[in-house]
Scaffold this active site. Structure first.
Site, PDB file in Angstrom:
ATOM      1  N   LYS A   1      73.634 -37.346   5.729  1.00 29.46           N
ATOM      2  CA  LYS A   1      73.358 -38.451   6.658  1.00 29.46           C
ATOM      3  C   LYS A   1      72.117 -38.074   7.463  1.00 29.46           C
ATOM      4  CE  LYS A   1      75.356 -41.527  10.095  1.00 29.46           C
ATOM      5  NZ  LYS A   1      74.185 -41.438  11.005  1.00 29.46           N
TER       6      LYS A   1
ATOM      7  N   TYR B   1      67.815 -44.395  -0.298  1.00 26.95           N
ATOM      8  CA  TYR B   1      69.181 -44.027  -0.676  1.00 26.95           C
ATOM      9  C   TYR B   1      70.092 -45.213  -1.006  1.00 26.95           C
ATOM     10  CZ  TYR B   1      69.870 -44.950   4.332  1.00 26.95           C
ATOM     11  OH  TYR B   1      69.873 -45.527   5.585  1.00 26.95           O
TER      12      TYR B   1
ATOM     13  N   CYS C   1      79.630 -50.805  45.970  1.00 28.46           N
ATOM     14  CA  CYS C   1      78.608 -50.633  44.934  1.00 28.46           C
ATOM     15  C   CYS C   1      77.403 -49.937  45.552  1.00 28.46           C
ATOM     16  CB  CYS C   1      78.196 -51.988  44.362  1.00 28.46           C
ATOM     17  SG  CYS C   1      76.747 -51.924  43.277  1.00 28.46           S
TER      18      CYS C   1
END
Length: 702
Positions: A137, A249, A431
């Site tokens: 891979k 491939y 936040c």
């Protein structure tokens, strides 16, 4: 590698006659001879690692061809070796749709997962003999190469899997890529779409970085980034200076040739002059897969290229067609990953990052450490529950890894006897970007102020202007951050009020760039509804779902007022997705921000409805394709049916009207018969496509 010395006489050069000394016919013959000779030497040198002539002799051949082509420009062709030197810079890279989607692979981290993959295939295919093709891979940049009548027609990056960037001029400069397929061993097909990986060998990467350091330039971080950057250059002459190699491939689509197995296809790629990965093997069992994986893992640090696992592919092609794919990955292949590389370092500090969707992610700032050749200084701690489970704190020694050899993660805390640890880290009560109290959604902590939180807004602006959304040229991450930080955009609607005079004083802007950006933004008031929906960043809604929602509801107001049951009438939208869509649209802050955005005067284009036609039996039908057909490729037939008003989907369900079944149809045929879905063979398909109105697909069940 230096070419071996040889006399120029070996090249067969005809007495040094120049371009002006030969007539048109003789010049054409000489150009053809030079191209053939140079092409042969290129194959020997770049594909077989050997040579027959010296570098100086090769250069003389090349200069001679350049001179002849310059003197006879009418004889220039795109597959000439001279096309590898690069061309004038482009203004931008074009978007090009792939012949077939370039999907990613499902992955496994252990042999048990591979074994379950094998069991699923054997159960689905019954008595079909199972054989796998194994290959490394490669860790590079995926490419599609398209050859028409044997000549390289285009090269496209993977992009989003459906559409990529056209990098044809750049790929022409890569000498391992044949500009014309070889035909001495196997005749090239009329059309060939090949998937490959552009890589940079580690030895070439080190040499490139050494040159950059000596020139006072910043070295590249890793071969993958260097490869991707080289491919996407606007000036192909820069690409030509980079040591890239492309290994092919997979045959994605072919016309004018056919193969029974992937092994046959790989052999054909080699016969046509394409390079393929080394050490490809065919095996019959999971034990052999495990052994192949073990051998490659053991050799991993000695290879001259980066890999992050091995690929396991079903060899037989007809059963592959029957197994099909999900929207993300083929069902007949899996990536068997290596264990990520790990190192130990210290967490200096933990802070919280706010993403585009509002998720608050704890991030560890690390003492820099090299992991697999990359210096890592920060790592994600994922979410509130993961942080509590691992119990890592500021000052702790931790083991980190690069997941998939790319994304840094903290794996675990390393015990230190006698050291007093710091206090547990707590997620903030507000936040950190806008001060809004966050809400908990499962393991995640989320700021609900989606369109006004400055951190989210920067990401939303970037997403809004992305190519898959409104495609606003020049509205990238840096510009989005600048607009928010300078107070020009406090919510998405403000984007359409930005004026040229606002931009000119800002760093990076001049009159022309300011004018272009403002014009680009305002031009997008007329936009496809699907693109607008993508740009909103609705949870669970990507390009495909947005397109289906736009086609179904045909208006933003209709969609906003749709109840979950109506949303679930759209193909691919289930209860979970409909709940996510409704939850987003029903959030008061989102509804108010969307109202203000729509007040900017948008005009939405929606897909044209195909009018009802008694002679067109496909209008409005949901169709699934399976098996192999003689007269069509899958992509050709899909386009034909969509043009006739059909919806072509990938899996059989109770909503499917018709299954078009070719040879070796596989499990979809079984599923269709179980559900009573009409099955149309190729003979009947041709009748229906040629206007036989006697029967409508999906109207009856055989």
């Amino acid at each position: 590698m230096a070419r071996n010395d040889a006399e120029m006489a070996d090249t067969g050069e005809p007495g040094g006659a120049g371009p002006q000394d030969l007539g048109p016919g003789e010049a054409a013959a000489e150009i053809a001879r030079l191209r053939t000779e140079i092409g042969r030497h290129n194959r020997l040198y770049y594909q077989e690692a050997r040579s027959e002539i010296s570098d100086s002799a090769y250069d003389e051949l090349f200069r001679r061809l350049l001179a002849f082509e310059a003197a006879h420009p009418s004889l220039a062709v795109p597959d000439s070796p001279t096309q590898r030197v690069g061309a004038d810079p482009l203004e931008s890279l074009p978007n090009i749709e792939h012949a077939v989607p370039m999907l990613s692979l499902d992955s496994a981290q252990d042999i048990d997962t591979v074994r379950r993959f094998d069991e699923r295939l054997r159960k689905a295919l019954g008595d079909v003999e199972i054989r796998y093709v194994l290959e490394p891979k490669l860790d590079g940049a995926s490419l599609e190469l398209v050859y028409v009548d044997g000549v390289l027609d285009r090269a496209v990056t993977r992009g989003n899997g459906r559409v990529g960037e056209g990098v044809t001029e750049n790929v022409r400069t890569i000498r391992s890529v044949p500009l014309r397929l070889r035909d001495d061993r196997l005749a090239p097909p009329s059309f060939l779409s090949v998937r490959g990986e552009a890589i940079m060998y580690l030895s070439d990467f080190e040499t490139l970085n050494q040159r950059r350091i000596e020139a006072g330039e910043q070295p590249y971080q890793n071969p993958r980034n260097a490869t991707s950057g080289a491919l996407r250059q606007l000036d192909s002459r820069i690409t030509a200076s980079r040591p890239l190699t492309v290994l092919a491939y997979d045959i994605m689509e072919v016309r004018g040739a056919s193969f029974d197995t992937d092994s046959d296809g790989l052999a054909a790629l080699k016969a046509w002059g394409l390079l393929t990965p080394e050490r490809i093997e065919a095996v019959d069992s999971v034990d052999e897969i495990a052994e192949y994986h073990r051998r490659f893992d053991a050799d991993r640090d000695t290879l001259d290229y980066e890999i992050d696992g091995v690929v396991v592919k079903l060899d037989a092609l007809a059963p592959r067609a029957g197994l099909g794919s999900t929207s993300h990955h083929p069902r007949w292949a899996i990536a068997f990953k290596f264990e990520p590389r790990k190192e130990i370092t210290t967490i200096d500090r933990i802070f919280v990052s706010v993403g585009r969707t509002g998720v608050l992610t704890p991030v560890a700032l690390l003492r820099p450490v090299e992991v697999g050749g990359v210096t890592v200084s920060r790592a994600s701690l994922h979410n509130r529950e993961e942080l509590e489970r691992k119990d890592v704190r500021e000052g702790d020694r931790v083991r980190i890894q690069r997941a998939g050899d790319v994304i840094p993660q903290v794996v675990e805390r390393v015990d230190e006897a006698g050291r007093e640890r710091g206090p547990p880290f707590k997620m903030p009560a507000a936040c950190p970007s806008c001060g809004t109290p966050p809400v908990e959604k499962g393991p995640f902590t989320v700021c609900p102020n989606h369109f006004a939180c400055s951190a989210q807004l920067k990401g939303r602006i970037t997403h809004f202007g992305a190519r898959s959304a409104l495609d606003i040229e020049g509205l990238g991450a840096e510009t989005a951050a600048l607009l928010v930080d300078q107070g020009l955009v406090a919510e998405l609607a403000d984007l359409f009020d930005v004026a040229e005079d606002d931009l000119v004083p800002l760093e990076g802007f001049a009159e022309v760039s300011a004018r272009n950006l403002v014009a680009g933004i305002r031009k997008r008031r007329v936009v496809e509804l699907a693109r607008f929906l993508v740009g909103l960043g609705i949870p669970e809604v990507g390009v495909t779902v947005a397109r289906d929602l736009a086609a179904h509801f045909r208006g933003i107001d209709t969609l906003r007022n749709a109840v979950p049951e109506e949303l679930e009438e759209v193909h691919g939208v289930g209860p979970t997705m409909s709940a996510a869509i409704r939850g987003f649209l029903d959030e008061p802050r989102v509804a108010e921000a969307l109202d203000r955005l729509l007040d900017k005067g948008f005009e939405f284009a929606v897909p044209e409805e195909v009018p009802a036609d008694d002679e067109n039996p496909w209008t409005g039908k949901t169709v699934v394709l399976t098996g192999s057909l003689e007269a069509f490729t899958r992509s050709e037939l899909k386009k034909i049916l969509q043009g006739l008003g059909a919806r072509v989907t990938g899996s059989v369900s109770a909503r499917t009207d018709c299954l078009v079944a070719g040879a070796n149809p596989g499990s979809k045929l079984v599923r269709a018969r179980e559900l009573g879905v009409e099955v149309v063979d190729e003979a009947r398909l041709r009748e229906l496509l040629h206007g036989d109105p006697a029967e409508t697909p999906g109207a009856t069940t055989p």
